[in-house]
Design a protein around this motif. Structure first.
Motif, short mmCIF file in Angstrom:
data_model
loop_
_atom_site.label_atom_id
_atom_site.label_comp_id
_atom_site.label_asym_id
_atom_site.label_seq_id
_atom_site.Cartn_x
_atom_site.Cartn_y
_atom_site.Cartn_z
N PRO A 109 5.60 2.57 4.59
CA PRO A 109 4.28 1.96 4.30
C PRO A 109 3.22 2.98 3.90
O PRO A 109 2.43 2.71 2.98
CB PRO A 109 3.94 1.26 5.62
CG PRO A 109 5.27 0.91 6.21
CD PRO A 109 6.17 2.05 5.85
N GLU A 110 3.21 4.14 4.53
CA GLU A 110 2.16 5.11 4.22
C GLU A 110 2.40 5.81 2.88
O GLU A 110 1.52 6.53 2.39
CB GLU A 110 2.08 6.16 5.34
CG GLU A 110 3.29 7.08 5.49
CD GLU A 110 4.39 6.52 6.38
OE1 GLU A 110 5.24 7.32 6.81
OE2 GLU A 110 4.39 5.28 6.62
N GLN A 111 3.57 5.59 2.27
CA GLN A 111 3.87 6.23 0.99
C GLN A 111 3.83 5.25 -0.19
O GLN A 111 4.00 5.66 -1.33
CB GLN A 111 5.27 6.88 1.06
CG GLN A 111 5.36 8.01 2.07
CD GLN A 111 6.75 8.60 2.20
OE1 GLN A 111 7.72 8.05 1.69
NE2 GLN A 111 6.86 9.72 2.91
N VAL A 112 3.57 3.99 0.09
CA VAL A 112 3.66 2.96 -0.94
C VAL A 112 2.77 3.24 -2.14
O VAL A 112 3.21 3.16 -3.30
CB VAL A 112 3.34 1.57 -0.34
CG1 VAL A 112 3.06 0.55 -1.45
CG2 VAL A 112 4.50 1.09 0.52
N GLU A 113 1.51 3.57 -1.92
CA GLU A 113 0.59 3.76 -3.03
C GLU A 113 1.01 4.94 -3.90
O GLU A 113 0.95 4.88 -5.13
CB GLU A 113 -0.83 3.95 -2.52
CG GLU A 113 -1.44 2.67 -1.95
CD GLU A 113 -1.36 1.50 -2.93
OE1 GLU A 113 -1.66 1.72 -4.13
OE2 GLU A 113 -0.99 0.40 -2.50
N ALA A 114 1.45 6.02 -3.27
CA ALA A 114 1.90 7.19 -4.04
C ALA A 114 3.14 6.84 -4.85
O ALA A 114 3.31 7.31 -5.99
CB ALA A 114 2.19 8.35 -3.09
N VAL A 115 4.02 6.03 -4.27
CA VAL A 115 5.24 5.64 -4.98
C VAL A 115 4.91 4.76 -6.18
O VAL A 115 5.50 4.90 -7.26
CB VAL A 115 6.22 4.93 -4.02
CG1 VAL A 115 7.46 4.46 -4.78
CG2 VAL A 115 6.62 5.86 -2.88
N ARG A 116 3.96 3.86 -6.02
CA ARG A 116 3.55 3.01 -7.14
C ARG A 116 3.00 3.85 -8.29
O ARG A 116 3.28 3.58 -9.47
CB ARG A 116 2.51 2.00 -6.66
CG ARG A 116 3.11 0.88 -5.82
CD ARG A 116 2.06 -0.02 -5.24
NE ARG A 116 2.68 -1.15 -4.51
CZ ARG A 116 2.07 -1.85 -3.56
NH1 ARG A 116 0.81 -1.58 -3.24
NH2 ARG A 116 2.72 -2.83 -2.97
N LYS A 117 2.25 4.87 -7.97
CA LYS A 117 1.73 5.76 -9.02
C LYS A 117 2.86 6.52 -9.70
O LYS A 117 2.83 6.74 -10.92
CB LYS A 117 0.71 6.73 -8.41
CG LYS A 117 -0.58 6.07 -7.96
CD LYS A 117 -1.54 7.09 -7.37
CE LYS A 117 -2.82 6.42 -6.89
NZ LYS A 117 -3.75 7.40 -6.26
N ALA A 118 3.86 6.93 -8.92
CA ALA A 118 4.96 7.71 -9.48
C ALA A 118 5.87 6.87 -10.36
O ALA A 118 6.42 7.38 -11.35
CB ALA A 118 5.76 8.34 -8.34
N CYS A 119 6.03 5.60 -10.01
CA CYS A 119 7.03 4.77 -10.68
C CYS A 119 6.46 3.84 -11.74
O CYS A 119 7.19 3.37 -12.61
CB CYS A 119 7.80 3.94 -9.66
SG CYS A 119 8.79 4.94 -8.53
N GLY A 120 5.18 3.53 -11.66
CA GLY A 120 4.58 2.63 -12.63
C GLY A 120 4.67 1.17 -12.23
O GLY A 120 5.39 0.80 -11.29
#
Length: 388
Positions: A109-120
């Motif tokens: 959960p704490e990494q979701v926003e960073a992952v969205r930025k990385a993956c599009g």
């Protein structure tokens, strides 16, 4: 910062890994999505089409599926300074697949926003606590029965207790609950990368990864086979010896041999002139079994060898680097396989897969960081099948 631990080196390095550490895993998955049969990720699997209720069946990778599921590598304790490169590989793979079918990527959960930025925006990121990227092994193995998709929970235990699995051990139940899929219980401990099927009742499996006291203590091969037939609905199990204790998975089948079609298996082959080792001897043993084997229909198998790239020409490095083309993933519109940097070998592998999957685009993907960790594209992906 610790050094990155691979699936082949981690077996020698597990002592002292803390319970809070994110941990690695290994993994198999596939087939096509029907864009008219999808729902929001937070919804349940849509009602299955009406029809005659059939027996339990483990479908082949090239059949229809709703989506591809992946997992985000979570921890520096696993990958050390290689973590940014591994995450870049995972993001690139997710983007390649999502260009042709829906992809759901699980992330802490704490990494979701960073992952969205990385993956599009094309990749749907969902907050499910995971330890590492090996979705093939941590998710349930999906089967169909009675007009419904069900999931076999193989009780993931960190590849025989070789590492912590606080989050990954819960992934199968979490995903089944999220998508409203019935859970099939079994006493067996195994991983999705342990199994390869033609969808017609034949199962390929390495004995080393399942008939092993680190997963199924006290169980004979006959007992394991009987349980596999029960929970997966297969009728013929072809056993390959595999290799115990040399990598974290105890030699999953999906880096060794794969079905390309009913009656056709691809088999990993070392680059000519490479010194013999446990892996090439494992392939030799598999070849001796497969050349005389028949599938569940009684058909003799055709064995097609697929040569590894020249180790002096590949762009990736590392003692645990997996340069097998076997670890590919079959989607509805694409077949995703590693691009290792040996142009001749890469092209040869692409042409072989094109021959067996003429209706799908062959998509080479650079995954040097994932391969250096002892895994591949198939290990990092898992399908949720569709019916109808």
């Amino acid at each position: 910062m610790t050094n990155a631990l691979s699936r082949r080196s981690l077996i020698r390095s597990l002592a002292g890994v803390g319970a809070a550490a994110g941990v690695g895993a290994l993994a198999l998955g596939l087939t096509g999505c029907d864009p008219n049969n999808l729902e929001d990720v937070d919804g349940a699997v849509p009602p299955q089409p009406s029809g005659t209720a059939g027996p339990r069946r483990f479908g082949a990778e090239w059949e229809k599926h709703l989506r591809t599921v992946m997992s985000w590598p979570a921890s520096e304790n696993v990958w050390g300074d290689q973590l940014p490169d591994v995450r870049r590989d995972v993001a690139g793979l997710a983007q390649a697949i999502s260009a042709r079918e829906p992809v759901v990527l699980m992330a802490r959960p704490e990494q979701v926003e960073a992952v969205r930025k990385a993956c599009g925006s094309a990749v749907e990121v969902v907050p499910i606590a995971v330890d590492d990227l090996w979705a093939r092994d941590t998710l349930p193995v999906f089967v169909e029965e009675g007009g419904k998709v069900k999931g076999v929970d193989f009780n993931f235990n960190g590849w025989g207790g070789k590492q912590q699995r606080g989050n990954d051990a819960k992934v199968a139940r979490t995903v089944l609950a999220k998508y409203g899929v019935e859970r099939i219980e079994t006493r067996l401990v195994a991983e999705g990368g342990s199994f390869e099927t033609d969808g017609q009742g034949t199962l390929l499996v390495t004995e080393s990864s399942v008939v092993n006291d680190n997963r199924n203590p006290g169980m004979s091969r006959d007992q394991v086979e009987a349980e596999l037939k029960k929970v997966l609905g297969v009728t013929k199990v072809i056993w390959l010896a595999g290799v115990k204790g040399k990598d974290i998975t105890d030699a999953h089948v999906d880096c060794l041999t794969r079905f390309a079609a009913p009656g056709v298996v691809l088999l990993d082959q070392a680059f000519p002139g490479s010194p013999a080792d446990v892996w090439s001897r494992s392939a030799d043993q598999a070849r001796s079994v497969l050349k005389d084997a028949t599938d569940a229909t009684g058909r003799k198998l055709q064995v097609v060898e697929l040569q590894q790239p020249d180790p002096d020409r590949i762009t990736g490095r590392g003692d645990a680097f997996v340069s097998s083309y076997m670890n590919f993933y079959i989607g509805s519109k694409g077949v995703y396989l590693p691009k290792f940097g040996d142009a001749r070998a890469d092209d040869r592998a692409q042409q072989v897969l094109k021959q067996y999957f003429p209706g799908r685009e062959i998509v080479p993907v650079k995954i040097d960081a994932i391969a250096a960790g002892g895994g591949g594209i198939h290990c990092a992906t898992h399908d949720i099948p569709a019916l109808g």
